[in-house]
Design a protein around this motif. Structure first.
Motif, short mmCIF file in Angstrom:
data_model
loop_
_atom_site.label_atom_id
_atom_site.label_comp_id
_atom_site.label_asym_id
_atom_site.label_seq_id
_atom_site.Cartn_x
_atom_site.Cartn_y
_atom_site.Cartn_z
N GLU A 291 13.10 -7.52 4.09
CA GLU A 291 13.14 -8.54 3.04
C GLU A 291 12.07 -8.25 1.98
OE1 GLU A 291 13.04 -13.38 2.57
OE2 GLU A 291 11.81 -12.48 4.14
N ILE A 292 10.88 -7.88 2.40
CA ILE A 292 9.81 -7.56 1.45
C ILE A 292 10.21 -6.38 0.58
CG2 ILE A 292 7.42 -6.72 1.28
CD1 ILE A 292 6.94 -8.40 3.94
N VAL A 293 10.83 -5.37 1.17
CA VAL A 293 11.27 -4.21 0.39
C VAL A 293 12.31 -4.63 -0.65
CG1 VAL A 293 12.46 -1.98 0.50
CG2 VAL A 293 10.70 -2.56 2.21
N THR A 294 13.19 -5.57 -0.31
CA THR A 294 14.20 -6.00 -1.30
C THR A 294 13.54 -6.64 -2.52
OG1 THR A 294 14.62 -8.19 -0.30
CG2 THR A 294 16.00 -6.33 0.45
N TYR A 295 12.39 -7.30 -2.33
CA TYR A 295 11.68 -7.87 -3.48
C TYR A 295 11.21 -6.76 -4.41
CZ TYR A 295 11.44 -12.27 -0.84
OH TYR A 295 11.76 -13.41 -0.14
N ILE A 296 10.71 -5.68 -3.85
CA ILE A 296 10.27 -4.54 -4.67
C ILE A 296 11.47 -3.93 -5.39
CG2 ILE A 296 9.26 -2.22 -4.62
CD1 ILE A 296 7.60 -3.18 -2.17
N ASP B 121 12.10 -2.35 -9.19
CA ASP B 121 11.99 -0.90 -9.20
C ASP B 121 13.25 -0.30 -8.59
OD1 ASP B 121 11.43 1.79 -8.98
OD2 ASP B 121 9.57 1.54 -7.86
N ALA B 122 14.13 0.20 -9.45
CA ALA B 122 15.41 0.75 -9.00
C ALA B 122 15.26 2.03 -8.19
CB ALA B 122 16.30 1.01 -10.21
N GLU B 123 14.10 2.65 -8.23
CA GLU B 123 13.87 3.88 -7.45
C GLU B 123 13.55 3.58 -5.98
OE1 GLU B 123 10.98 6.42 -9.25
OE2 GLU B 123 11.97 6.35 -11.20
N THR B 124 13.19 2.36 -5.66
CA THR B 124 12.87 2.00 -4.28
C THR B 124 14.18 1.80 -3.52
OG1 THR B 124 10.79 1.00 -4.94
CG2 THR B 124 11.68 0.32 -2.82
N LYS B 125 14.24 2.37 -2.32
CA LYS B 125 15.46 2.35 -1.51
C LYS B 125 15.20 1.72 -0.14
CE LYS B 125 17.38 5.03 -4.64
NZ LYS B 125 17.91 4.36 -5.78
N LEU B 126 16.18 0.99 0.33
CA LEU B 126 16.14 0.40 1.67
C LEU B 126 17.40 0.85 2.41
CD1 LEU B 126 15.06 -1.49 3.89
CD2 LEU B 126 16.33 -3.35 2.76
N ASP C 178 0.83 -1.21 0.00
CA ASP C 178 0.00 0.00 0.00
C ASP C 178 0.86 1.26 0.00
OD1 ASP C 178 -2.24 -1.64 0.06
OD2 ASP C 178 -2.68 -1.27 2.20
N MET C 179 1.91 1.26 0.81
CA MET C 179 2.82 2.42 0.85
C MET C 179 3.47 2.62 -0.51
SD MET C 179 2.92 3.96 3.85
CE MET C 179 1.16 3.87 3.60
N TYR C 180 3.95 1.54 -1.09
CA TYR C 180 4.61 1.60 -2.40
C TYR C 180 3.66 2.15 -3.46
CZ TYR C 180 6.84 0.05 -6.69
OH TYR C 180 7.38 0.01 -7.95
N LYS C 181 2.44 1.64 -3.48
CA LYS C 181 1.45 2.09 -4.46
C LYS C 181 1.08 3.56 -4.26
CE LYS C 181 -0.66 -2.28 -5.73
NZ LYS C 181 -1.88 -3.10 -5.69
N SER C 182 1.21 4.05 -3.02
CA SER C 182 0.89 5.45 -2.75
C SER C 182 2.08 6.38 -3.03
CB SER C 182 0.42 5.63 -1.30
OG SER C 182 1.50 5.53 -0.41
N GLY C 183 3.21 5.81 -3.46
CA GLY C 183 4.36 6.63 -3.83
C GLY C 183 5.51 6.61 -2.86
N ILE C 184 5.40 5.86 -1.79
CA ILE C 184 6.50 5.76 -0.82
C ILE C 184 7.53 4.79 -1.39
CG2 ILE C 184 7.17 5.13 1.54
CD1 ILE C 184 5.25 7.58 1.32
N LYS C 185 8.76 5.29 -1.57
CA LYS C 185 9.80 4.44 -2.15
C LYS C 185 11.07 4.40 -1.32
CE LYS C 185 8.12 4.45 -6.82
NZ LYS C 185 8.53 4.09 -8.15
#
Length: 162
Positions: free
Chosen positions: A63-68, A72-77, A40-47
């Motif tokens: 771990e879930i964030v690493t799957y995203i 999506d190279a714009e998503t950061k952990l 939900d956060m990802y779909k709302s633009g939180i990356k």
């Protein structure tokens, strides 16, 4: 503070009814709730996501964030590690997951070389101060200092009572 960032807080796994039993239906339900929240956060633009990578909620969320991140190279952990030997005494499976997450993270920051009494709290405050969104899986939100801190600072907080 980056209001477009998210972090995770939780009670210690020992305080959950299922403890370290990841096959327990309550644990599985919690993991699904975490995955749904992150989606939900990802779909709302939180990356941007921050995690202290502690056993349980923090590590599962990371771990879930690493799957995203794989699609999506714009998503950061950002892994904010309380001290270097954090996972040294963990069960082998959890230990391996921890190092896999750190390998895939955008950035890993070690706050201390060795354990200090308040190092986990310092890491949690570090993440909370950088995020506008908080997922909290806690036994008693009224007694959890990080939930109180988040509410005082008017974070967008979702509490999942375990």
């Amino acid at each position: 503070m980056n209001i477009k960032a998210c972090t995770f807080i939780s009670s210690d796994l020992n305080n959950f009814s299922f403890g370290y039993d990841s096959t327990n239906s309550k644990c599985i339900a919690l993991k699904l709730q975490i995955a749904q929240y992150i989606n939900d956060m990802y779909k709302s633009g939180i990356k941007e996501f921050y995690s202290v990578c502690e056993q349980g909620v923090d590590l599962w969320a990371a771990e879930i964030v690493t799957y995203i991140m794989r699609t999506d190279a714009e998503t950061k952990l950002y892994c904010i590690i309380p001290y270097e030997e954090q996972a040294a005494k963990w069960h082998n499976d959890t230990h391996e997951l921890y190092y896999r997450v750190l390998e895939e993270a955008t950035e890993v920051i070690f706050l201390n070389t060795h354990y200090k009494e308040d190092c986990l709290a310092a890491a949690r405050y570090y993440t909370l101060d950088r995020c506008g969104y908080v997922f909290a899986a806690v036994v008693d939100e009224k007694k959890n200092e990080f939930v109180r801190y988040s509410k005082i600072r008017e974070k967008n907080i979702v509490c999942f009572r375990v």
